[in-house]
Design an enzyme around this catalytic site. Structure first.
Site, PDB file in Angstrom:
ATOM      1  N   CYS A  53     -24.259 -21.654 119.039  1.00 31.27           N
ATOM      2  CA  CYS A  53     -24.007 -21.599 120.474  1.00 31.27           C
ATOM      3  C   CYS A  53     -25.156 -20.872 121.160  1.00 31.27           C
ATOM      4  O   CYS A  53     -25.831 -20.042 120.558  1.00 31.27           O
ATOM      5  CB  CYS A  53     -22.721 -20.841 120.755  1.00 31.27           C
ATOM      6  SG  CYS A  53     -21.290 -21.574 119.961  1.00 31.27           S
ATOM      7  N   ARG A  99     -30.816 -25.334 119.437  1.00 29.12           N
ATOM      8  CA  ARG A  99     -29.877 -24.689 118.520  1.00 29.12           C
ATOM      9  C   ARG A  99     -28.732 -25.636 118.130  1.00 29.12           C
ATOM     10  O   ARG A  99     -27.993 -25.344 117.198  1.00 29.12           O
ATOM     11  CB  ARG A  99     -29.286 -23.437 119.193  1.00 29.12           C
ATOM     12  CG  ARG A  99     -30.330 -22.398 119.517  1.00 29.12           C
ATOM     13  CD  ARG A  99     -29.849 -21.433 120.575  1.00 29.12           C
ATOM     14  NE  ARG A  99     -28.883 -20.484 120.069  1.00 29.12           N
ATOM     15  CZ  ARG A  99     -29.181 -19.291 119.585  1.00 29.12           C
ATOM     16  NH1 ARG A  99     -30.434 -18.904 119.531  1.00 29.12           N
ATOM     17  NH2 ARG A  99     -28.252 -18.482 119.173  1.00 29.12           N
ATOM     18  N   TRP A 126     -21.331 -24.976 120.068  1.00 28.13           N
ATOM     19  CA  TRP A 126     -21.260 -25.748 118.821  1.00 28.13           C
ATOM     20  C   TRP A 126     -19.874 -25.458 118.273  1.00 28.13           C
ATOM     21  O   TRP A 126     -19.581 -24.338 117.884  1.00 28.13           O
ATOM     22  CB  TRP A 126     -22.352 -25.298 117.855  1.00 28.13           C
ATOM     23  CG  TRP A 126     -22.346 -26.138 116.619  1.00 28.13           C
ATOM     24  CD1 TRP A 126     -21.412 -26.139 115.629  1.00 28.13           C
ATOM     25  CD2 TRP A 126     -23.293 -27.128 116.261  1.00 28.13           C
ATOM     26  NE1 TRP A 126     -21.732 -27.068 114.687  1.00 28.13           N
ATOM     27  CE2 TRP A 126     -22.871 -27.687 115.031  1.00 28.13           C
ATOM     28  CE3 TRP A 126     -24.464 -27.608 116.853  1.00 28.13           C
ATOM     29  CZ2 TRP A 126     -23.586 -28.692 114.390  1.00 28.13           C
ATOM     30  CZ3 TRP A 126     -25.161 -28.598 116.204  1.00 28.13           C
ATOM     31  CH2 TRP A 126     -24.728 -29.136 114.987  1.00 28.13           C
ATOM     32  N   ASN A 148     -20.908 -16.434 121.212  1.00 30.52           N
ATOM     33  CA  ASN A 148     -21.565 -17.073 120.066  1.00 30.52           C
ATOM     34  C   ASN A 148     -21.126 -16.322 118.823  1.00 30.52           C
ATOM     35  O   ASN A 148     -21.217 -15.105 118.783  1.00 30.52           O
ATOM     36  CB  ASN A 148     -23.091 -16.970 120.251  1.00 30.52           C
ATOM     37  CG  ASN A 148     -23.858 -17.434 119.032  1.00 30.52           C
ATOM     38  OD1 ASN A 148     -23.342 -18.177 118.202  1.00 30.52           O
ATOM     39  ND2 ASN A 148     -25.100 -16.980 118.926  1.00 30.52           N
ATOM     40  N   GLY A 149     -20.642 -17.029 117.803  1.00 36.24           N
ATOM     41  CA  GLY A 149     -20.220 -16.341 116.578  1.00 36.24           C
ATOM     42  C   GLY A 149     -18.764 -16.631 116.287  1.00 36.24           C
ATOM     43  O   GLY A 149     -18.186 -17.588 116.797  1.00 36.24           O
ATOM     44  N   GLU A 203     -34.143 -14.595  92.408  1.00 36.98           N
ATOM     45  CA  GLU A 203     -34.634 -14.737  93.786  1.00 36.98           C
ATOM     46  C   GLU A 203     -35.291 -13.432  94.262  1.00 36.98           C
ATOM     47  O   GLU A 203     -36.337 -13.462  94.925  1.00 36.98           O
ATOM     48  CB  GLU A 203     -33.466 -15.151  94.704  1.00 36.98           C
ATOM     49  CG  GLU A 203     -33.733 -15.146  96.202  1.00 36.98           C
ATOM     50  CD  GLU A 203     -34.836 -16.106  96.650  1.00 36.98           C
ATOM     51  OE1 GLU A 203     -35.399 -16.830  95.814  1.00 36.98           O
ATOM     52  OE2 GLU A 203     -35.154 -16.081  97.844  1.00 36.98           O
ATOM     53  N   LYS A 260     -39.102 -13.164  95.521  1.00 38.77           N
ATOM     54  CA  LYS A 260     -39.461 -12.654  96.852  1.00 38.77           C
ATOM     55  C   LYS A 260     -40.515 -11.565  96.726  1.00 38.77           C
ATOM     56  O   LYS A 260     -41.495 -11.544  97.454  1.00 38.77           O
ATOM     57  CB  LYS A 260     -38.251 -12.056  97.588  1.00 38.77           C
ATOM     58  CG  LYS A 260     -37.249 -12.993  98.191  1.00 38.77           C
ATOM     59  CD  LYS A 260     -37.704 -13.762  99.396  1.00 38.77           C
ATOM     60  CE  LYS A 260     -38.398 -15.031  99.017  1.00 38.77           C
ATOM     61  NZ  LYS A 260     -37.601 -16.212  98.769  1.00 38.77           N
ATOM     62  N   GLU A 310     -43.985 -12.971  95.581  1.00 43.95           N
ATOM     63  CA  GLU A 310     -44.747 -13.837  96.479  1.00 43.95           C
ATOM     64  C   GLU A 310     -45.284 -13.125  97.709  1.00 43.95           C
ATOM     65  O   GLU A 310     -46.329 -13.512  98.208  1.00 43.95           O
ATOM     66  CB  GLU A 310     -44.005 -15.135  96.838  1.00 43.95           C
ATOM     67  CG  GLU A 310     -42.731 -15.029  97.581  1.00 43.95           C
ATOM     68  CD  GLU A 310     -42.094 -16.402  97.841  1.00 43.95           C
ATOM     69  OE1 GLU A 310     -42.779 -17.427  97.814  1.00 43.95           O
ATOM     70  OE2 GLU A 310     -40.892 -16.431  98.087  1.00 43.95           O
ATOM     71  N   HIS A 366     -32.902  -8.654  74.414  1.00 47.65           N
ATOM     72  CA  HIS A 366     -33.542  -9.704  73.604  1.00 47.65           C
ATOM     73  C   HIS A 366     -35.030  -9.816  73.911  1.00 47.65           C
ATOM     74  O   HIS A 366     -35.639 -10.845  73.634  1.00 47.65           O
ATOM     75  CB  HIS A 366     -32.845 -11.046  73.851  1.00 47.65           C
ATOM     76  CG  HIS A 366     -31.408 -11.026  73.453  1.00 47.65           C
ATOM     77  ND1 HIS A 366     -31.002 -11.025  72.138  1.00 47.65           N
ATOM     78  CD2 HIS A 366     -30.272 -10.939  74.195  1.00 47.65           C
ATOM     79  CE1 HIS A 366     -29.671 -10.971  72.079  1.00 47.65           C
ATOM     80  NE2 HIS A 366     -29.213 -10.910  73.331  1.00 47.65           N
ATOM     81  N   LYS A 418     -45.911 -23.328 102.943  1.00 52.19           N
ATOM     82  CA  LYS A 418     -44.490 -23.428 103.291  1.00 52.19           C
ATOM     83  C   LYS A 418     -43.897 -24.696 102.704  1.00 52.19           C
ATOM     84  O   LYS A 418     -42.762 -24.711 102.258  1.00 52.19           O
ATOM     85  CB  LYS A 418     -44.339 -23.398 104.811  1.00 52.19           C
ATOM     86  CG  LYS A 418     -42.898 -23.394 105.283  1.00 52.19           C
ATOM     87  CD  LYS A 418     -42.190 -22.108 104.926  1.00 52.19           C
ATOM     88  CE  LYS A 418     -40.716 -22.112 105.258  1.00 52.19           C
ATOM     89  NZ  LYS A 418     -39.986 -21.119 104.437  1.00 52.19           N
TER      90      LYS A 418
HETATM   91  O1  M6R Z   1     -38.948 -26.596 101.103  1.00 51.17           O
HETATM   92  P1  M6R Z   1     -38.312 -26.342  99.763  1.00 51.17           P
HETATM   93  O2  M6R Z   1     -37.032 -25.604  99.844  1.00 51.17           O
HETATM   94  O3  M6R Z   1     -38.181 -27.593  98.940  1.00 51.17           O
HETATM   95  O4  M6R Z   1     -39.348 -25.414  99.008  1.00 51.17           O
HETATM   96  C1  M6R Z   1     -39.139 -25.052  97.682  1.00 51.17           C
HETATM   97  C2  M6R Z   1     -40.058 -23.933  97.282  1.00 51.17           C
HETATM   98  O5  M6R Z   1     -41.405 -24.322  97.461  1.00 51.17           O
HETATM   99  C3  M6R Z   1     -39.795 -22.676  98.107  1.00 51.17           C
HETATM  100  O6  M6R Z   1     -38.474 -22.246  97.988  1.00 51.17           O
HETATM  101  C4  M6R Z   1     -40.737 -21.548  97.655  1.00 51.17           C
HETATM  102  O7  M6R Z   1     -40.414 -21.135  96.371  1.00 51.17           O
HETATM  103  C5  M6R Z   1     -40.676 -20.401  98.658  1.00 51.17           C
HETATM  104  N1  M6R Z   1     -41.973 -19.883  98.874  1.00 51.17           N
HETATM  105  C6  M6R Z   1     -39.755 -19.296  98.226  1.00 51.17           C
HETATM  106  O8  M6R Z   1     -39.768 -18.228  99.074  1.00 51.17           O
END
Ligand code: M6R
Length: 614
Positions: A2, A27, A74, A98-99, A480, A484, A487, A503, A609
């Site tokens: 919303c 949105r 929405w 909104n929410g 994950e 994070k 990267e 192990h 990206k």
């Molecule tokens: O656009 P996608 O979700 O398919 O991308 C997959 C990966 O390239 C993406 O998740 C990548 O690992 C990111 N940099 C993680 O933060």
């Protein structure tokens, strides 16, 4: 999501409200409305469908009020009809929202007993009635809103105007964003700076729990305890671009903070809030009952979302699940049986490996369902059916909000599969849905740990390696968290299933190696003793001088008394939704470590990206 706007102006505001709403169209919405004060009386115009329907209505029945609020809705609670469109109003107050108001059912019941008459099926309308009730008791509009906010549970943003009050508008933020715009002799409220860009570039973003008393002369902002606070006024760049960083230093920070809102929005798309059932917004070209095996493929963060989903699908629907990194799936010659289901997960919808796997699955006569964030992407277009994540544009290269929205969608799909395959009862489904509805609120609580996490992150900057451990669905969250950190901070990190520690990776533990343990206290009967096993792993780390960062809940914090442990405590919540909420502290930890190391957070070296090469 919303969209909200509000204007206290010097001339008729209805047209400007609609202009601002047009800037919030990105949105997504399915009805719209405005309310202004016409000679002191609250007057509304609302319309189902797109803004042109509202504009046509305003042409037929114009409004001349100089104070007003507007909304694009929405649908969450109730269908996208005119009577459910915002603003909702009584004779005393009009409100846009909104929410999700989580406790709306009990509030509605209570208000109904006191004689309130409801004109819609929405959760929002209870807010208008609560304020009205308080005003009828003799409270001023400001005190009535203060008393109402205390009664609301959930993640939301609200804007109010009041009958007979030409110089008062109130905004409130808890979980969902809301900004105050400063004009000359005029003031504004908006869901974001983009909405307000035609009027002003001077913006103050409300912080969580803030509420703002807006008049022509300015704004008084109060925090959750009612204390007056100052929020910085920043110059927004939103007029030149449709996506901006708000008051955040990086897109990644903004996207981390958007999660309560976008996850709430995504859930609202997949859940009927009124019946508390999963209601998929898509027609599936298959019957869950006929699926014998599910294959999931994705890359990077999206793969970890898939790994969480494997646990959910197996638990809720008893479907055997195979999961692969997309670049491996098509080459490992897995036997695929015609008529089974293959799910592909991708934020961008353009990842080459995922796309290649999808084509391979199609050649092998699988039903192809994709969970994507970019609706017109190649993966979306080539799928039999698309389950969209409604995260909005994700600009930071490190995926954050797309991940939690993927989890939200996958959890709803797993529940739908479980119901259709007769594994989940109505009661099971309702319990799971209730837990999902509460997730945005828990995410907001997780975000409030940021100062603690920021301080902790500074202690990681001179580390060379960090280990992340978790069990069950916390294992993919550990993976994950490690991804994070590496990267964006360039610190080497690995995620492991906690049981694997002994192990191999235990050989690495010494006093220079922090170990992040993701361990909510698991309440599910089938996983009894799992938490205690993780505590034993922590003992093994502590015995070798390792420094432990434990992310857990109050019960976990009480039970895990291991030396050299720093504890981040999240609220108690249903085990199913923990991956969505526990993702936030690991994202924040990576983010603040990277900021302290002064790396290029939004565009880390060597990364893209959208990875469109295999
Ligand atoms: O656009 P996608 O979700 O398919 O991308 C997959 C990966 O390239 C993406 O998740 C990548 O690992 C990111 N940099 C993680 O933060």
């Amino acid at each position: 999501m919303c969209g909200i706007v509000g204007i206290i102006g010097r001339k008729a505001v209805a047209g400007h409200l609609v202009d601002a709403l047009k800037r919030l169209e990105y949105r997504g919405y399915d009805s719209a409305g405005v309310a202004t004060l016409e000679k002191g009386t609250l007057t509304r115009r609302r319309a189902e469908g797109k803004l042109r329907a509202l504009e046509a209505k305003l042409e037929r029945e114009p409004l001349s009020g100089q104070i007003g609020i507007g909304h694009t809705r929405w649908a969450t609670h109730g269908r996208p009809t005119e009577r459910n469109a915002h603003p909702h109003a009584t004779e005393k107050v009009a409100v846009v929202h909104n929410g999700i108001i989580e406790n709306f059912r009990e509030l509605r019941e209570k208000l109904g007993k006191n004689g309130a008459k409801f004109g819609s099926e929405t959760d929002t309308e209870v807010v208008a009635h609560l304020v009205t009730d308080e005003m009828k008791k003799g409270k001023s509009p400001i005190d009535a809103v203060a008393a109402t906010l205390k009664q609301l549970r959930g993640a939301f943003a609200l804007a109010f105007i009041f009958a007979g009050e030409e110089d008062l508008m109130i905004g409130a933020r808890k979980g969902s964003p809301l900004a105050v715009g400063y004009g000359s002799g005029e003031m504004y409220l908006g869901s974001d700076a983009i909405a307000l860009a035609p009027f002003t570039d001077l913006i103050a973003y409300l912080e969580d729990g803030d509420w703002a008393i807006v008049t022509h002369a300015g704004v008084e902002i109060r925090d959750v305890n009612g204390h007056k606070v100052e929020r910085p006024i920043i110059k927004s760049s939103a007029s030149s671009q449709m996506v901006d960083k708000g008051n955040h230093k990086h897109f990644m920070a903004k996207e981390i903070h958007e999660q309560p809102e976008v996850v709430g929005h995504t859930l609202a798309h997949y859940i009927d809030m009124t019946t508390e059932r999963v209601q998929l917004p898509i027609d599936l070209p298959f019957d869950w009952k006929n699926i014998k095996r599910l294959s999931i493929s994705a890359c990077g963060t999206a793969f970890y979302a898939g790994l969480v989903a494997k646990y959910w699908f197996e638990r809720f629907s008893h479907l055997p699940v195979e999961i692969d990194i997309a670049s491996e799936f098509r080459y490992r010659e897995a036997p695929l049986f015609a008529g089974d289901l293959a799910i592909f997960i991708s934020q961008s919808g353009e990842t080459a490996d995922t796309l290649a796997s999808l084509r391979y699955a199609k050649e092998n006569k699988q039903h192809v369902l994709s969970v994507v964030n970019v609706p017109m992407s190649t993966i979306a277009r080539e799928s039999d059916v698309v389950a969209p994540t409604l995260a909005g544009p994700e600009i930071g290269v490190a995926s954050t909000k797309a991940f939690t929205c993927q989890l939200a969608v996958l959890c709803c799909l797993a529940v739908a599969a479980g119901r259709s395959r007769g594994v989940l009862s109505d009661q099971d489904e309702q319990n799971l849905v209730r837990a999902l509805i509460e997730t945005p609120r828990h995410m907001a609580a997780a975000l409030s740990l940021e100062p603690q996490i920021e301080a902790l992150a500074r202690t990681l900057t001179n580390c060379h390696d960090v280990l992340y451990l978790g069990r069950g669905t916390s294992y993919p969250v550990a993976l994950e968290g490690a991804l994070k950190l590496k990267e964006i901070s360039y610190i080497h990190a690995e995620g492991y299933a906690a049981g694997e520690l002994k192990h191999g990776p235990i050989a690495l533990i010494d006093e220079t190696m922090p170990v992040v343990v993701i361990a909510p206290y698991d309440k599910s009967p089938r996983r009894e003793g799992v938490f205690e096993k993780t505590v034993s792993n922590m003992q093994e780390v502590a015995a070798r001088g390792g420094r432990i960062i434990l992310i857990t809940d109050p019960k976990g914090a009480r039970e895990a008394t291991v030396e050299s442990t720093l504890v981040l405590t999240l609220p108690d919540m249903a085990t199913t939704v923990t991956p969505l909420v526990y993702a936030i502290p690991v994202q924040l930890l990576a983010y603040h470590t990277a900021v302290a190391l002064n790396t290029d957070v939004d565009q880390p070296r060597n990364l893209a990206k959208s990875v469109t090469v295999e």
